[in-house]
Structures are given as structure tokens and as C-alpha cells.
Design a protein around this motif. Structure first.
Motif, PDB file in Angstrom:
ATOM      1  N   THR A  92       0.801  -1.185   0.085  1.00  0.00           N
ATOM      2  CA  THR A  92       0.044  -0.022  -0.061  1.00  0.00           C
ATOM      3  C   THR A  92       0.821   1.382  -0.158  1.00  0.00           C
ATOM      4  OG1 THR A  92      -1.704  -1.007   1.221  1.00  0.00           O
ATOM      5  CG2 THR A  92      -1.669   1.141   1.270  1.00  0.00           C
ATOM      6  N   CYS A 133       1.963   6.277  -3.100  1.00  0.00           N
ATOM      7  CA  CYS A 133       1.291   6.027  -4.231  1.00  0.00           C
ATOM      8  C   CYS A 133       1.718   6.599  -5.664  1.00  0.00           C
ATOM      9  CB  CYS A 133      -0.196   6.751  -4.042  1.00  0.00           C
ATOM     10  SG  CYS A 133      -1.472   6.488  -5.354  1.00  0.00           S
ATOM     11  N   ARG A 186      -1.852  -1.432  -4.045  1.00  0.00           N
ATOM     12  CA  ARG A 186      -2.734  -0.306  -3.868  1.00  0.00           C
ATOM     13  C   ARG A 186      -2.273   1.063  -3.563  1.00  0.00           C
ATOM     14  NH1 ARG A 186      -7.544  -0.332   0.619  1.00  0.00           N
ATOM     15  NH2 ARG A 186      -7.889   1.590   0.668  1.00  0.00           N
ATOM     16  N   GLU A 189      -6.699   7.151  -5.851  1.00  0.00           N
ATOM     17  CA  GLU A 189      -6.445   5.680  -5.614  1.00  0.00           C
ATOM     18  C   GLU A 189      -6.454   4.958  -6.665  1.00  0.00           C
ATOM     19  OE1 GLU A 189      -8.584   2.054  -2.966  1.00  0.00           O
ATOM     20  OE2 GLU A 189      -9.426   3.825  -3.002  1.00  0.00           O
ATOM     21  N   HIS A 242      -5.174   0.834  -8.207  1.00  0.00           N
ATOM     22  CA  HIS A 242      -5.123  -0.471  -7.922  1.00  0.00           C
ATOM     23  C   HIS A 242      -4.226  -1.099  -8.991  1.00  0.00           C
ATOM     24  CE1 HIS A 242      -8.596  -1.147  -5.158  1.00  0.00           C
ATOM     25  NE2 HIS A 242      -7.906  -0.332  -4.559  1.00  0.00           N
ATOM     26  N   HIS A 243      -3.290  -2.138  -8.686  1.00  0.00           N
ATOM     27  CA  HIS A 243      -2.703  -2.814  -9.723  1.00  0.00           C
ATOM     28  C   HIS A 243      -3.347  -3.604 -10.531  1.00  0.00           C
ATOM     29  CE1 HIS A 243       0.545  -5.185 -11.888  1.00  0.00           C
ATOM     30  NE2 HIS A 243       1.397  -4.139 -11.674  1.00  0.00           N
ATOM     31  N   ILE A 257      -6.275  -5.505   3.112  1.00  0.00           N
ATOM     32  CA  ILE A 257      -5.500  -5.586   1.689  1.00  0.00           C
ATOM     33  C   ILE A 257      -4.423  -6.695   1.932  1.00  0.00           C
ATOM     34  CG2 ILE A 257      -3.331  -4.591   1.145  1.00  0.00           C
ATOM     35  CD1 ILE A 257      -4.942  -2.770  -0.454  1.00  0.00           C
TER      36      ILE A 257
END
Length: 182
Positions: free
Chosen positions: A87, A93, A161, A152, A154-155, A182
Motif C-alpha cells: 500500500t 502512491c 494499492r 486511489e 490498484h494494480h 489488503i
């Protein structure tokens, strides 16, 4: 069963140029014992027996090359050799996006503001001065702010994430179960 969560540090230099690593203690509230064992990662050692990795926020990418390289190395290890859930928080991110081929750009007027997340229907505080600009091909945007910034990702197939807000700073506004699961 206790899950071992690894948390990366923020890198800080004092007035004498000494490098320090710091961690936000509020993470211990999100991941309390005995269900979780929160490990504050030490940059001089890269291989850990982790169940989950969190790339913490803080430090703009490019302004702390030592941290950038450390976390890029962790991403390389935990996406290729030992695949575990990852995460990324805010800067984390952005770094995930960079690692997979995306880019970030400056976001004037975004830091220090509260904005609404469209899909979750909650408001979060923005602490970043960069936003995701070009999203990596292997990432999917799943949440946006009301000003249409990606909040946000996600892969596509790895358990990765990234979120652009700080759940450790706004515990009452965040669905803790989703972070813990997660």
C-alpha cells in the motif's frame, strides 16, 4: 494469526546535515497488537519477513534521492522476488505509479485542502503538492476527488494499492477495514 506490516520511514535532515528516519505513531492505532506486528523498517536492511508493505507519505519524490532509491529497491524486491501486498500512502502512491512507468506533476492549490472522494462519498485532507499525471499502464484509477484528480489506484494483477490521502491523519474518515484487509 498476527500479520507483520512493514512501514517505511520519512527521511529528515537536521541543521547539521545528519539524516534521521521518522515514523508517524498513529499507524500503531490503525494496526494494533496482537492482530498486527507493525515493523518500522530500517533503510540499511532490505529483506524482511513481511506480510504487507506500506510506503508511507512525506518527502516529495526527487527531493530525497536516498529515500526514493530505498523505496524503489523495496518495490523491486516485493513485486518480483517476494510478492506481498503493498500500500502506498500519498508519496508512496506516486512512487508506485513512477515504478510502473507513470509520472506525477505539480498540483497547485491542492495541498492543505479538503476534497470529496466521489466513489467513497467521504471527504479527505490533501497534504501533497503533486498529483498523478500519467497513470502507469498496469494501474487502474478507482477513486477520484471532486476536482478529478486520481486519489486511489490498484494494480491490474498484483496486490498493490495506492491512495493519495493519509488515513493515519484522519482515522475517523477512513474505512479501516479496507486498509487492514489488503
Amino acid at each position: 494469526m498476527t500479520l507483520t506490516i512493514g512501514l517505511t520511514p520519512v527521511f529528515r535532515h537536521d541543521n547539521y546535515g545528519q539524516l534521521f528516519h521518522s515514523y508517524d505513531d498513529r499507524w500503531a492505532t490503525i494496526f494494533p497488537k496482537p492482530s498486527f506486528d507493525l515493523v518500522y523498517l530500517v533503510p540499511s536492511y532490505h529483506i524482511y519477513n513481511l506480510d504487507h508493505l506500506i510506503l508511507a507519505g512525506g518527502n516529495t519524490i526527487g527531493l530525497c534521492p536516498a529515500r526514493d532509491q530505498y523505496e524503489l529497491n523495496l518495490l523491486e524486491i516485493y513485486t518480483n522476488k517476494f510478492v506481498i501486498p503493498i500500500t502506498g500512502i500519498c508519496r508512496g502512491c506516486q512512487l508506485i505509479n513512477l515504478f510502473f512507468g507513470g509520472s506525477s506533476s505539480d498540483s497547485s492549490g491542492h495541498a492543505g485542502t479538503v476534497h470529496h472522494l466521489i466513489n467513497r462519498d467521504i471527504s479527505v485532507q490533501s497534504f501533497h503538492n503533486q498529483c498523478l499525471h500519467s497513470l502507469a499502464d498496469s494501474l487502474i484509477a478507482v477513486e477520484y476527488s471532486s476536482d478529478y484528480n486520481i486519489e486511489e489506484v490498484h494494480h491490474n494483477y498484483l496486490p498493490i494499492r495506492g491512495i493519495m490521502w493519509h488515513p493515519e491523519r484522519e482515522i475517523s474518515n477512513f474505512d479501516l477495514d479496507s486498509l487492514r484487509s489488503i
